[in-house]
Design a protein around this motif. Structure first.
Motif, PDB file in Angstrom:
ATOM      1  N   GLY A   8      -4.015  34.609  14.018  1.00 11.35           N
ATOM      2  CA  GLY A   8      -3.800  35.250  12.791  1.00 11.35           C
ATOM      3  C   GLY A   8      -4.455  35.000  11.409  1.00 11.35           C
ATOM      4  O   GLY A   8      -4.472  35.434  10.504  1.00 11.35           O
ATOM      5  N   SER A  17      -2.234  39.085   1.651  1.00 10.36           N
ATOM      6  CA  SER A  17      -1.228  38.472   2.729  1.00 10.36           C
ATOM      7  C   SER A  17      -1.682  38.211   4.060  1.00 10.36           C
ATOM      8  O   SER A  17      -2.811  38.827   4.423  1.00 10.36           O
ATOM      9  CB  SER A  17      -0.202  39.204   2.811  1.00 10.36           C
ATOM     10  N   ARG A  19      -0.388  36.683   8.189  1.00 10.82           N
ATOM     11  CA  ARG A  19       0.835  36.225   9.199  1.00 10.82           C
ATOM     12  C   ARG A  19       0.164  35.304  10.032  1.00 10.82           C
ATOM     13  O   ARG A  19      -0.735  36.155  10.918  1.00 10.82           O
ATOM     14  CB  ARG A  19       1.506  37.640   9.619  1.00 10.82           C
ATOM     15  N   SER A  21       0.632  33.179  13.557  1.00 10.61           N
ATOM     16  CA  SER A  21       1.505  33.226  14.751  1.00 10.61           C
ATOM     17  C   SER A  21       1.275  31.896  15.639  1.00 10.61           C
ATOM     18  O   SER A  21       0.196  31.570  15.711  1.00 10.61           O
ATOM     19  CB  SER A  21       1.717  34.354  15.664  1.00 10.61           C
ATOM     20  N   PHE A  68       5.626  31.991   0.777  1.00 11.83           N
ATOM     21  CA  PHE A  68       5.542  31.731   2.360  1.00 11.83           C
ATOM     22  C   PHE A  68       7.071  31.887   3.141  1.00 11.83           C
ATOM     23  O   PHE A  68       8.168  31.348   2.277  1.00 11.83           O
ATOM     24  CB  PHE A  68       5.081  30.410   2.878  1.00 11.83           C
ATOM     25  N   THR A  69       7.059  32.507   4.198  1.00  7.38           N
ATOM     26  CA  THR A  69       8.264  32.372   4.958  1.00  7.38           C
ATOM     27  C   THR A  69       7.958  32.017   6.445  1.00  7.38           C
ATOM     28  O   THR A  69       7.084  32.530   7.191  1.00  7.38           O
ATOM     29  CB  THR A  69       8.807  33.959   4.867  1.00  7.38           C
ATOM     30  N   SER A  71       9.665  32.129  10.351  1.00 10.33           N
ATOM     31  CA  SER A  71      10.582  32.701  11.175  1.00 10.33           C
ATOM     32  C   SER A  71      10.276  32.180  12.338  1.00 10.33           C
ATOM     33  O   SER A  71       9.140  31.630  12.989  1.00 10.33           O
ATOM     34  CB  SER A  71      10.849  33.958  11.198  1.00 10.33           C
ATOM     35  N   ALA A  80       6.298  32.268  13.378  1.00 12.07           N
ATOM     36  CA  ALA A  80       5.580  32.834  12.508  1.00 12.07           C
ATOM     37  C   ALA A  80       5.647  32.084  10.997  1.00 12.07           C
ATOM     38  O   ALA A  80       6.437  31.625  10.764  1.00 12.07           O
ATOM     39  CB  ALA A  80       5.776  34.421  12.567  1.00 12.07           C
ATOM     40  N   LEU A  81       4.461  32.450  10.331  1.00 10.42           N
ATOM     41  CA  LEU A  81       4.241  32.180   9.113  1.00 10.42           C
ATOM     42  C   LEU A  81       3.880  33.086   8.175  1.00 10.42           C
ATOM     43  O   LEU A  81       2.646  33.509   8.322  1.00 10.42           O
ATOM     44  CB  LEU A  81       3.362  30.781   8.793  1.00 10.42           C
ATOM     45  N   GLN A  82       4.554  33.814   7.343  1.00  6.54           N
ATOM     46  CA  GLN A  82       4.306  34.963   6.522  1.00  6.54           C
ATOM     47  C   GLN A  82       3.684  34.353   5.446  1.00  6.54           C
ATOM     48  O   GLN A  82       4.666  33.604   4.617  1.00  6.54           O
ATOM     49  CB  GLN A  82       5.350  35.963   6.545  1.00  6.54           C
ATOM     50  N   ASP A  84       2.469  35.522   1.493  1.00  4.14           N
ATOM     51  CA  ASP A  84       2.075  36.417   0.529  1.00  4.14           C
ATOM     52  C   ASP A  84       1.691  35.771  -0.685  1.00  4.14           C
ATOM     53  O   ASP A  84       1.824  34.572  -0.925  1.00  4.14           O
ATOM     54  CB  ASP A  84       3.281  37.124   0.624  1.00  4.14           C
TER      55      ASP A  84
END
Length: 123
Positions: A8, A17, A19, A21, A68-69, A71, A80-82, A84
């Motif tokens: 990713g 942004s 994302r 994985s 960053f988020t 999940s 995952a690392l989102q 933004d």
């Protein structure tokens, strides 16, 4: 043994942004806390964020908090690392890593590592 593969990464403009994985194979990742780290050229590897083995607790570096988020989906063996609101200083190679049950910020605490994925943020 747990094998980790990140994907990713890429080139993005500031404010954009991405994302990332991390896919695990081998042993299930559900027994492990997962961390994300990054390393810029000439700098030490630094903690970005992490998530507990059950996914009920997350921890972030101050530099990425609110942008960053993290999940995880234990059924799919993925984390995952989102990211933004990316900034040029977020540029680096991003790694996912696995350890015990609890997230720590020290890279040497982690047993398994992926090969990394490059993130480049242009200004």
């Amino acid at each position: 043994q747990v094998q980790l593969v990140e994907s990713g990464g890429g080139l993005v403009q500031a404010g954009g942004s991405l994302r990332l994985s991390c896919a695990a194979s081998g042993r299930t990742m559900r027994n492990y806390a997962m961390g994300w780290f990054r390393q810029a050229p000439g700098k030490e590897r630094e903690f970005v964020g992490g998530i507990s083995w059950r996914g009920d607790s997350t921890r972030y570096a101050d530099s990425v908090k609110g942008r960053f988020t993290i999940s995880r989906d234990n059924a799919k063996n993925t984390v995952a690392l989102q990211m933004d609101g990316l900034k040029p200083e977020d540029t680096g190679v991003y790694y996912c890593a696995a350890r015990g049950l609890v997230v720590t910020t020290t890279p040497t605490d982690y047993t398994y590592w992926g090969q990394g994925t490059q993130v480049t943020v242009s200004s």
